[in-house]
Scaffold this motif. Structure first.
Motif, PDB file in Angstrom:
ATOM      1  N   TYR A 210      42.872  72.302  80.481  1.00  0.00           N
ATOM      2  CA  TYR A 210      42.230  72.909  79.315  1.00  0.00           C
ATOM      3  C   TYR A 210      41.024  72.092  78.855  1.00  0.00           C
ATOM      4  N   TYR A 211      41.142  70.764  78.923  1.00  0.00           N
ATOM      5  CA  TYR A 211      40.062  69.887  78.457  1.00  0.00           C
ATOM      6  C   TYR A 211      39.376  69.157  79.612  1.00  0.00           C
ATOM      7  N   ASP A 212      39.363  69.762  80.791  1.00  0.00           N
ATOM      8  CA  ASP A 212      38.816  69.075  81.960  1.00  0.00           C
ATOM      9  C   ASP A 212      37.354  68.682  81.777  1.00  0.00           C
ATOM     10  N   LYS A 213      36.546  69.558  81.193  1.00  0.00           N
ATOM     11  CA  LYS A 213      35.117  69.265  81.029  1.00  0.00           C
ATOM     12  C   LYS A 213      34.902  68.055  80.123  1.00  0.00           C
ATOM     13  N   ILE A 214      35.798  67.861  79.163  1.00  0.00           N
ATOM     14  CA  ILE A 214      35.693  66.707  78.263  1.00  0.00           C
ATOM     15  C   ILE A 214      36.207  65.445  78.950  1.00  0.00           C
ATOM     16  N   LEU A 215      37.338  65.568  79.613  1.00  0.00           N
ATOM     17  CA  LEU A 215      37.975  64.411  80.248  1.00  0.00           C
ATOM     18  C   LEU A 215      37.204  63.937  81.480  1.00  0.00           C
ATOM     19  N   TYR A 216      36.539  64.861  82.190  1.00  0.00           N
ATOM     20  CA  TYR A 216      35.896  64.517  83.460  1.00  0.00           C
ATOM     21  C   TYR A 216      34.692  63.600  83.280  1.00  0.00           C
ATOM     22  N   GLY A 217      33.865  63.828  82.284  1.00  0.00           N
ATOM     23  CA  GLY A 217      32.652  63.026  82.101  1.00  0.00           C
ATOM     24  C   GLY A 217      31.503  63.570  82.931  1.00  0.00           C
ATOM     25  N   SER A 218      30.566  62.681  83.316  1.00  0.00           N
ATOM     26  CA  SER A 218      29.397  63.082  84.115  1.00  0.00           C
ATOM     27  C   SER A 218      29.231  62.123  85.282  1.00  0.00           C
ATOM     28  N   ALA A 219      29.019  62.671  86.466  1.00  0.00           N
ATOM     29  CA  ALA A 219      28.871  61.849  87.672  1.00  0.00           C
ATOM     30  C   ALA A 219      27.524  61.130  87.680  1.00  0.00           C
ATOM     31  N   SER A 243      31.691  57.986  81.624  1.00  0.00           N
ATOM     32  CA  SER A 243      33.138  58.206  81.575  1.00  0.00           C
ATOM     33  C   SER A 243      33.479  59.391  80.689  1.00  0.00           C
ATOM     34  N   GLY A 244      34.601  60.052  81.015  1.00  0.00           N
ATOM     35  CA  GLY A 244      35.073  61.156  80.197  1.00  0.00           C
ATOM     36  C   GLY A 244      35.554  60.663  78.839  1.00  0.00           C
ATOM     37  N   LYS A 245      35.622  61.568  77.896  1.00  0.00           N
ATOM     38  CA  LYS A 245      36.069  61.212  76.545  1.00  0.00           C
ATOM     39  C   LYS A 245      37.589  61.128  76.481  1.00  0.00           C
ATOM     40  N   ASP A 246      38.072  60.205  75.676  1.00  0.00           N
ATOM     41  CA  ASP A 246      39.508  60.080  75.447  1.00  0.00           C
ATOM     42  C   ASP A 246      39.978  61.178  74.500  1.00  0.00           C
ATOM     43  N   ILE A 247      41.253  61.549  74.628  1.00  0.00           N
ATOM     44  CA  ILE A 247      41.840  62.582  73.771  1.00  0.00           C
ATOM     45  C   ILE A 247      43.120  62.047  73.130  1.00  0.00           C
ATOM     46  N   ALA A 248      43.261  62.276  71.843  1.00  0.00           N
ATOM     47  CA  ALA A 248      44.491  61.928  71.121  1.00  0.00           C
ATOM     48  C   ALA A 248      45.261  63.214  70.859  1.00  0.00           C
ATOM     49  N   LEU A 249      46.502  63.264  71.309  1.00  0.00           N
ATOM     50  CA  LEU A 249      47.334  64.447  71.137  1.00  0.00           C
ATOM     51  C   LEU A 249      48.152  64.367  69.855  1.00  0.00           C
ATOM     52  N   THR A 250      48.694  65.502  69.479  1.00  0.00           N
ATOM     53  CA  THR A 250      49.532  65.561  68.272  1.00  0.00           C
ATOM     54  C   THR A 250      50.985  65.218  68.577  1.00  0.00           C
ATOM     55  N   ILE A 251      51.344  65.144  69.841  1.00  0.00           N
ATOM     56  CA  ILE A 251      52.753  64.924  70.171  1.00  0.00           C
ATOM     57  C   ILE A 251      53.171  63.485  69.848  1.00  0.00           C
ATOM     58  N   ASP A 252      54.421  63.348  69.492  1.00  0.00           N
ATOM     59  CA  ASP A 252      55.055  62.049  69.281  1.00  0.00           C
ATOM     60  C   ASP A 252      55.822  61.738  70.555  1.00  0.00           C
ATOM     61  N   ILE A 253      55.363  60.758  71.327  1.00  0.00           N
ATOM     62  CA  ILE A 253      55.939  60.530  72.649  1.00  0.00           C
ATOM     63  C   ILE A 253      57.409  60.139  72.581  1.00  0.00           C
ATOM     64  N   ASN A 479      45.776  69.034  70.918  1.00  0.00           N
ATOM     65  CA  ASN A 479      44.709  68.051  70.713  1.00  0.00           C
ATOM     66  C   ASN A 479      44.501  67.883  69.209  1.00  0.00           C
ATOM     67  N   ALA A 480      44.574  66.654  68.731  1.00  0.00           N
ATOM     68  CA  ALA A 480      44.450  66.413  67.288  1.00  0.00           C
ATOM     69  C   ALA A 480      43.120  66.914  66.739  1.00  0.00           C
ATOM     70  N   ASP A 481      42.076  66.951  67.579  1.00  0.00           N
ATOM     71  CA  ASP A 481      40.751  67.378  67.125  1.00  0.00           C
ATOM     72  C   ASP A 481      40.500  68.871  67.322  1.00  0.00           C
ATOM     73  N   PHE A 482      41.481  69.572  67.875  1.00  0.00           N
ATOM     74  CA  PHE A 482      41.310  71.001  68.161  1.00  0.00           C
ATOM     75  C   PHE A 482      41.447  71.817  66.875  1.00  0.00           C
ATOM     76  N   SER A 483      40.569  72.771  66.703  1.00  0.00           N
ATOM     77  CA  SER A 483      40.623  73.628  65.521  1.00  0.00           C
ATOM     78  C   SER A 483      40.332  75.061  65.935  1.00  0.00           C
ATOM     79  N   GLN A 484      41.293  75.940  65.710  1.00  0.00           N
ATOM     80  CA  GLN A 484      41.098  77.346  66.045  1.00  0.00           C
ATOM     81  C   GLN A 484      40.333  78.052  64.933  1.00  0.00           C
TER      82      GLN A 484
END
Length: 614
Positions: A210-219, A243-253, A479-484
């Motif tokens: 879902y967030y591949d474009k964010i996580l992948y970064g630029s070659a 480098s791709g951007k880091d993502i913080a999830l809402t889940i409690d591991i 994703n903690a930053d996701f907003s619908q």
């Protein structure tokens, strides 16, 4: 005199021979000079472009540098996914003298599979002549050493280091975080060719996709000078990869791990939400799989996947199940809104219900019936006959329209790929999808969550949060930053639920759900022992096969495992100020009160006792 004359002619003859030889040598030199001049003209003038290009190609090499994939963290900052080094053997297409013999040599040296070779040619055919193509990934240290020891014998062969995904909690998070995998032909048709040039691995499932474009970064790239053997001499130019951007999830591991442990011996799913904001606290689908295994990375076939109940399938967001008796609070609320019942009136509920002028029996789960019940008692004891009556009074049109306000039959919009929408049946739906008219019997069974209606565990969790919030709708996110973006249609639904349904009706349903767990005649009372967190809920039992009209006994049947009932539970806690909502399904085990309810209660209590307090 004679002697002197002889000497003179001897000297003259010698001088003539020398002159002849000198002329011959000069002529040969002149011819060589003309030949060299002609050759120089041919190389420098006539074939200048060809040899200049060839020279530059042999001297300068373009080397792509792939970006480091962004890291993934949980809500507390714990690392969930990172990248580790992986070694590969690569072939530079324009430097390899004999491609087939080089591949044979590498195959003999480090054991390259036919599939790896086929994949190599598949990628090669899509790339330019001067590109570098991977022959084999995931080399062991021993294989790296073997290739390096013979590299000087094979032009264009080299070892490269790449970053490969590593999942800290592996099986426990494989469905929610997802996986990365090798780029295939299908991917190549849809990927941004500029952004993903030379990419070998991309997100395939879950958050990774879902967030591949964010996580992948630029070659990036390096332009290097190489010698005749293709070895680097110096770096001419470079453009650093981003480098791709880091993502913080809402889940409690910790909650995720606990839910995984509760469910791992069953097939099923658990979805845990915070009803105040829609944040997904845990999402588990079982059985699961190891995202770190070489099985996934090498895309090899494994028989265990075929016989182990679809471990790659995410039951939480894609699994479709009848909601069974978990739909009853919603049907009860609909009956209150449409005023088709007096909620306090006691109605006799025998062992079955029959429509007028029909001999078909719609049975209760309790063979002898429940006796006299009102709305609250029918929810607490999960009386089928009472809800058959409500469905008959409401009709499919009013039921379907009312249930639509709880997001049934629609995707929730969660940030996961390929979410299922489920089915909210109606006259129109049946006509368009089956081509037949709706029947009254189908209305009756819809009232207890059977028949055509299908939901995902995620949808059940979202719908339950609406009850917990008295009509306020929160959309799920990982994703903690996701907003619908809340649509106009959704705002209209929320306006209807909060303004047209009085608090009295919400509280009546909430009280009944509380008594399901906390009153001694409630279906979840005896299997949810720890009552301190004020859990409200509703059990459900999904019938996988139907009884005949002459049979009213399910318990004594010796049926195969795959035909046994599914166990369901939805709930929230604490009742007065909900902080957690849960939906749990356990496949082919029996009633909701025996399996899904105690699992759900354990997860709720763990979160409220140990996670929030920390």
């Amino acid at each position: 005199m004679r002697k002197s004359s002889t000497k003179y002619f001897g000297r003259h003859k010698s001088s003539t021979t020398f002159e002849n030889r000198f002329i011959l040598l000069l002529s040969i030199g002149f011819l060589l000079f003309i030949f060299l001049l002609g050759r120089l003209y041919y190389l420098q003038v006539i074939n200048y472009k060809h040899y200049n290009t060839l020279s530059e190609t042999n001297r300068i090499k373009y080397v792509p540098t792939l970006p480091k994939r962004g890291m993934i963290f949980d809500r507390t900052g714990k690392l969930l996914a990172d990248s580790d080094a992986m070694y590969s053997v690569d072939l530079s297409l324009n430097e390899v003298d004999d491609l087939k013999s080089t591949i044979r040599a590498m195959k003999s040296l480090i054991g390259i599979s036919e599939k790896d070779i086929a994949d190599f040619y598949s990628r090669k055919n899509k790339l330019k002549r001067h590109d570098i193509v991977t022959l084999k990934n995931h080399l062991t240290d021993e294989e790296v050493a073997k290739v390096l020891s013979v590299r000087h014998l094979y032009d264009g062969v080299d070892i490269s280091a790449k970053l490969l995904r590593h999942y800290v909690y592996d099986n426990a998070t494989s469905h929610i975080i997802g996986t990365v995998g090798a780029v295939d032909r299908k991917d190549l048709r849809t990927l941004d060719k500029k952004k993903y040039k030379n990419a070998e691995f991309i997100g395939k499932t879950g958050i990774e996709k879902y967030y591949d474009k964010i996580l992948y970064g630029s070659a990036g790239y390096k332009i290097i000078e190489v010698n005749a053997k293709g070895r680097q001499v110096r770096e001419v130019d470079y453009n650093k990869a981003t480098s791709g951007k880091d993502i913080a999830l809402t889940i409690d591991i910790e909650l995720q791990k606990y839910a995984y442990e509760q469910l791992k011996n069953y097939n099923g799913a658990v979805v845990v939400l915070d009803p105040r904001n829609g944040e997904v606290l845990a999402l588990v689908s079982s059985p699961t799989f190891s995202a770190n295994s070489l099985l996934w990375k090498n895309k090899t076939y494994n028989q265990n996947f075929e016989i182990s109940s679809s471990p790659l399938f995410n039951r939480a967001s894609n699994g479709l199940y009848s909601p069974a008796s978990t739909i009853k609070p919603f049907i009860g609320l609909s009956a209150l809104y449409h005023r088709v019942i007096n909620p306090n009136r006691m109605i006799y509920a025998g062992p079955y219900f029959k429509l007028e002028n029909s001999e078909r029996k719609y049975r209760d789960w309790k063979p002898k019936g429940h006796g006299y019940v009102d709305l609250a008692t029918s929810i607490i004891q999960s009386c089928d006959v009472y809800f058959y009556r409500l469905a008959d009074l409401l009709g499919i049109d009013r039921m379907s329209q009312f249930l639509e306000n709880f997001q049934f039959g629609e995707v929730t919009g969660i940030d996961l790929p390929n979410e299922s929408a489920g089915i909210l049946p109606s006259r129109k739906w049946k006509d368009e999808n089956i081509g037949r008219k709706w029947t009254k019997g189908e209305t009756i069974i819809t009232g207890i969550g059977q028949g055509y209606m299908l939901v995902t565990p995620l949808q059940l969790a979202v719908a339950t949060s609406i009850i917990a919030n008295k009509g306020k709708i929160v959309l799920p996110k990982i994703n903690a930053d996701f907003s619908q973006n809340i649509s106009e249609k959704l705002l209209e639904k929320q306006e209807f639920l909060t303004s047209q349904i009085p608090d009295e009706n919400w509280e009546r349903i909430q009280k009944s759900m509380f008594d399901v767990v906390n009153q001694s005649n409630g279906t979840a009372y005896w299997t949810t022992r720890d009552k301190k967190n004020m859990i409200s809920g509703k059990t459900g039992t999904v019938q996988v096969y139907a009884l005949s009209q002459d049979d009213d006994d399910r318990d004594d049947k010796d049926i195969p495992e795959h035909l046994k009932d599914h166990s369901l539970f939805v709930g929230y806690a604490p009742t007065d100020e909900p902080k957690i909502v849960i939906a749990t399904i356990v496949e082919n085990v029996g009633s909701g009160s025996k399996y899904a309810a105690p699992i759900s209660a354990n997860i709720i209590n763990y979160y409220l006792d140990k996670r929030i307090s920390e």
